[in-house]
Design a protein around this motif. Structure first.
Motif, PDB file in Angstrom:
ATOM      1  N   PRO A 194      28.432 -16.145  15.388  1.00 20.59           N
ATOM      2  CA  PRO A 194      28.531 -14.687  15.507  1.00 20.59           C
ATOM      3  C   PRO A 194      27.249 -14.066  16.045  1.00 20.59           C
ATOM      4  CG  PRO A 194      29.364 -15.425  13.379  1.00 20.59           C
ATOM      5  CD  PRO A 194      28.688 -16.602  14.008  1.00 20.59           C
ATOM      6  N   ARG A 195      26.154 -14.806  15.958  1.00 18.36           N
ATOM      7  CA  ARG A 195      24.866 -14.323  16.446  1.00 18.36           C
ATOM      8  C   ARG A 195      24.437 -15.073  17.710  1.00 18.36           C
ATOM      9  NH1 ARG A 195      25.788 -13.607  11.294  1.00 18.36           N
ATOM     10  NH2 ARG A 195      26.007 -15.825  10.999  1.00 18.36           N
ATOM     11  N   HIS A 196      25.423 -15.366  18.565  1.00 20.34           N
ATOM     12  CA  HIS A 196      25.153 -16.140  19.773  1.00 20.34           C
ATOM     13  C   HIS A 196      24.218 -15.420  20.737  1.00 20.34           C
ATOM     14  CE1 HIS A 196      28.522 -13.503  20.778  1.00 20.34           C
ATOM     15  NE2 HIS A 196      28.176 -13.620  22.043  1.00 20.34           N
ATOM     16  N   GLU A 197      24.198 -14.084  20.700  1.00 20.88           N
ATOM     17  CA  GLU A 197      23.317 -13.357  21.603  1.00 20.88           C
ATOM     18  C   GLU A 197      21.846 -13.667  21.303  1.00 20.88           C
ATOM     19  OE1 GLU A 197      24.283  -9.254  21.290  1.00 20.88           O
ATOM     20  OE2 GLU A 197      26.353  -9.512  21.966  1.00 20.88           O
ATOM     21  N   ALA A 198      21.495 -13.656  20.019  1.00 19.03           N
ATOM     22  CA  ALA A 198      20.117 -13.972  19.630  1.00 19.03           C
ATOM     23  C   ALA A 198      19.777 -15.423  19.959  1.00 19.03           C
ATOM     24  CB  ALA A 198      19.913 -13.690  18.143  1.00 19.03           C
ATOM     25  N   TRP A 199      20.735 -16.326  19.718  1.00 24.40           N
ATOM     26  CA  TRP A 199      20.512 -17.731  20.066  1.00 24.40           C
ATOM     27  C   TRP A 199      20.277 -17.880  21.566  1.00 24.40           C
ATOM     28  CZ3 TRP A 199      19.326 -21.734  17.163  1.00 24.40           C
ATOM     29  CH2 TRP A 199      19.643 -21.719  15.805  1.00 24.40           C
ATOM     30  N   GLY A 200      21.095 -17.204  22.364  1.00 26.26           N
ATOM     31  CA  GLY A 200      20.959 -17.315  23.812  1.00 26.26           C
ATOM     32  C   GLY A 200      19.617 -16.824  24.306  1.00 26.26           C
ATOM     33  N   ARG A 201      19.163 -15.663  23.819  1.00 21.43           N
ATOM     34  CA  ARG A 201      17.870 -15.120  24.257  1.00 21.43           C
ATOM     35  C   ARG A 201      16.728 -16.038  23.852  1.00 21.43           C
ATOM     36  NH1 ARG A 201      20.204 -10.212  22.439  1.00 21.43           N
ATOM     37  NH2 ARG A 201      19.082 -10.403  20.460  1.00 21.43           N
ATOM     38  N   SER A 202      16.805 -16.560  22.628  1.00 21.74           N
ATOM     39  CA  SER A 202      15.719 -17.412  22.138  1.00 21.74           C
ATOM     40  C   SER A 202      15.621 -18.717  22.926  1.00 21.74           C
ATOM     41  CB  SER A 202      15.923 -17.711  20.647  1.00 21.74           C
ATOM     42  OG  SER A 202      14.922 -18.577  20.164  1.00 21.74           O
ATOM     43  N   LEU A 203      16.754 -19.406  23.100  1.00 14.55           N
ATOM     44  CA  LEU A 203      16.731 -20.681  23.814  1.00 14.55           C
ATOM     45  C   LEU A 203      16.431 -20.487  25.297  1.00 14.55           C
ATOM     46  CD1 LEU A 203      19.813 -22.391  22.107  1.00 14.55           C
ATOM     47  CD2 LEU A 203      17.389 -22.936  21.752  1.00 14.55           C
ATOM     48  N   ASP A 204      16.917 -19.393  25.874  1.00 14.40           N
ATOM     49  CA  ASP A 204      16.680 -19.138  27.293  1.00 14.40           C
ATOM     50  C   ASP A 204      15.205 -18.867  27.591  1.00 14.40           C
ATOM     51  OD1 ASP A 204      17.967 -18.734  29.955  1.00 14.40           O
ATOM     52  OD2 ASP A 204      17.105 -16.724  29.760  1.00 14.40           O
ATOM     53  N   SER A 205      14.450 -18.448  26.571  1.00 16.49           N
ATOM     54  CA  SER A 205      13.015 -18.198  26.764  1.00 16.49           C
ATOM     55  C   SER A 205      12.230 -19.490  26.913  1.00 16.49           C
ATOM     56  CB  SER A 205      12.455 -17.384  25.586  1.00 16.49           C
ATOM     57  OG  SER A 205      12.477 -18.142  24.384  1.00 16.49           O
ATOM     58  N   HIS A 206      12.859 -20.629  26.564  1.00 11.37           N
ATOM     59  CA  HIS A 206      12.200 -21.927  26.730  1.00 11.37           C
ATOM     60  C   HIS A 206      12.134 -22.254  28.218  1.00 11.37           C
ATOM     61  CE1 HIS A 206      11.183 -26.136  26.313  1.00 11.37           C
ATOM     62  NE2 HIS A 206      11.035 -25.958  25.008  1.00 11.37           N
ATOM     63  N   PRO A 207      10.951 -22.647  28.729  1.00  7.54           N
ATOM     64  CA  PRO A 207      10.804 -22.863  30.181  1.00  7.54           C
ATOM     65  C   PRO A 207      11.698 -23.953  30.756  1.00  7.54           C
ATOM     66  CG  PRO A 207       8.867 -23.647  28.968  1.00  7.54           C
ATOM     67  CD  PRO A 207       9.681 -22.858  28.012  1.00  7.54           C
ATOM     68  N   GLN A 208      12.180 -24.866  29.920  1.00  9.84           N
ATOM     69  CA  GLN A 208      13.015 -25.970  30.427  1.00  9.84           C
ATOM     70  C   GLN A 208      14.505 -25.678  30.321  1.00  9.84           C
ATOM     71  OE1 GLN A 208       9.953 -27.743  31.773  1.00  9.84           O
ATOM     72  NE2 GLN A 208      11.780 -29.017  31.803  1.00  9.84           N
ATOM     73  N   MET A 209      14.869 -24.524  29.727  1.00  4.84           N
ATOM     74  CA  MET A 209      16.273 -24.234  29.475  1.00  4.84           C
ATOM     75  C   MET A 209      16.748 -23.010  30.239  1.00  4.84           C
ATOM     76  SD  MET A 209      16.990 -24.905  25.426  1.00  4.84           S
ATOM     77  CE  MET A 209      16.732 -26.513  24.661  1.00  4.84           C
ATOM     78  N   SER A 210      18.020 -23.032  30.595  1.00  2.00           N
ATOM     79  CA  SER A 210      18.687 -21.876  31.184  1.00  2.00           C
ATOM     80  C   SER A 210      19.984 -21.651  30.420  1.00  2.00           C
ATOM     81  CB  SER A 210      18.977 -22.117  32.668  1.00  2.00           C
ATOM     82  OG  SER A 210      19.690 -21.036  33.233  1.00  2.00           O
ATOM     83  N   CYS A 211      20.158 -20.445  29.846  1.00  2.00           N
ATOM     84  CA  CYS A 211      21.295 -20.192  28.966  1.00  2.00           C
ATOM     85  C   CYS A 211      22.115 -19.003  29.454  1.00  2.00           C
ATOM     86  CB  CYS A 211      20.818 -19.918  27.541  1.00  2.00           C
ATOM     87  SG  CYS A 211      19.818 -21.234  26.808  1.00  2.00           S
ATOM     88  N   ALA A 212      23.417 -19.052  29.167  1.00  2.00           N
ATOM     89  CA  ALA A 212      24.320 -17.963  29.531  1.00  2.00           C
ATOM     90  C   ALA A 212      25.532 -17.999  28.617  1.00  2.00           C
ATOM     91  CB  ALA A 212      24.755 -18.083  30.992  1.00  2.00           C
ATOM     92  N   PRO A 213      26.131 -16.833  28.308  1.00  2.00           N
ATOM     93  CA  PRO A 213      27.361 -16.812  27.514  1.00  2.00           C
ATOM     94  C   PRO A 213      28.510 -17.430  28.295  1.00  2.00           C
ATOM     95  CG  PRO A 213      26.859 -14.620  28.349  1.00  2.00           C
ATOM     96  CD  PRO A 213      25.676 -15.477  28.671  1.00  2.00           C
ATOM     97  N   VAL A 214      29.409 -18.113  27.575  1.00  2.00           N
ATOM     98  CA  VAL A 214      30.542 -18.761  28.241  1.00  2.00           C
ATOM     99  C   VAL A 214      31.869 -18.287  27.657  1.00  2.00           C
ATOM    100  CG1 VAL A 214      29.261 -20.801  28.972  1.00  2.00           C
ATOM    101  CG2 VAL A 214      30.347 -20.770  26.715  1.00  2.00           C
ATOM    102  N   GLY A 215      31.840 -17.176  26.940  1.00  2.00           N
ATOM    103  CA  GLY A 215      33.075 -16.633  26.379  1.00  2.00           C
ATOM    104  C   GLY A 215      33.115 -16.741  24.875  1.00  2.00           C
ATOM    105  N   GLY A 216      33.781 -15.774  24.257  1.00  2.00           N
ATOM    106  CA  GLY A 216      33.877 -15.785  22.802  1.00  2.00           C
ATOM    107  C   GLY A 216      32.514 -15.627  22.166  1.00  2.00           C
TER     108      GLY A 216
END
Length: 241
Positions: A194-216
């Motif tokens: 339910p808190r996927h937005e916070a997870w996405g922002r946090s992991l995407d800030s890692h220089p080796q990772m690229s994150c995006a929502p994929v639905g739901g």
């Protein structure tokens, strides 16, 4: 004289009534402001307690400490084990796939604000949105990725509440490790929460990772590395007061 007396009396009643109304309004707004301050203090204390909890769980899951106990001051808020959060790691080049469901710990304040521990992270959620108070700590470089997943699961009671201090005892219950090794392999890390937005922002800030929502409620992160190790540690959680 009678008219003047009546006018004076009416004026006094009006002024006195106005004073009472103003006192009432100030009292109501003052009590509301005081309650808001108390709620914010509860949440702030909850975040601090959960940061200590996260450190203690790291000791159990990563450092090999058999168990740790964390105390959490409730003061009218509730502490419970929430619905599952799912982490999925896929490495298509090696045919590797690992899915872990973990039960987060949730501190629910009267104001509707929640503080959540899940897989090493502490999150705060309220009407304004979601923030990561303590980010997870994946170890990722171009050469290797070390992903440690902590599967917390309740033992006995799943909630406590009231004007008390709760204890959270966390005990290690085994670790499994899987590794892959294909040069330049693409690794997918999906988080469903339910808190996927916070997870996405946090992991995407890692220089080796690229994150995006994929639905739901799922966010998908992609990284490229030469070697991937996934460790899964089961941690039993016992709530008490």
């Amino acid at each position: 004289m009678t008219d003047r007396a009546q006018s004076t009396t009416v004026g006094f009643v009006v002024i006195f009534g106005t004073v009472l109304v103003m006192v009432g309004l100030v009292s109501v707004s003052g009590f509301a402001a005081l309650e808001d301050v108390r709620d914010e203090e509860r949440v702030t204390n909850g975040v601090r307690s959960f940061e200590v909890l996260a450190t203690n769980v790291d000791d159990v899951a990563i450092e090999g400490v058999p168990s740790r106990t964390t105390t959490v001051k409730l003061d009218g808020v509730s502490l419970s084990v929430g619905p599952s959060v799912t982490f999925e790691v896929r490495v298509p080049a090696d045919g590797f796939r690992k899915t872990v469901e973990t039960r987060p710990l949730v501190l629910d304040a009267k104001s509707g604000t929640r503080v959540v521990y899940a897989n090493g992270a502490v999150l705060r959620e309220d009407r304004a949105g979601q923030v990561m108070a303590r980010p997870p700590r994946p170890l990722v470089t171009a050469d290797y990725a070390r992903l440690h997943l902590v599967r917390t699961r309740p033992v006995a009671a799943t909630s406590v509440g009231g004007q008390t201090t709760a204890s959270v005892r966390t005990t290690a219950n085994g670790t499994t490790v899987a590794s892959t090794g294909t040069a330049g392999e693409t690794v997918y890390l999906n988080v469903t929460s339910p808190r996927h937005e916070a997870w996405g922002r946090s992991l995407d800030s890692h220089p080796q990772m690229s994150c995006a929502p994929v639905g739901g409620e799922t966010v998908s992160c992609v990284l490229t590395t030469d070697e991937t190790t996934v460790s899964v540690t089961d941690v039993d959680v016992r709530l008490g007061d």
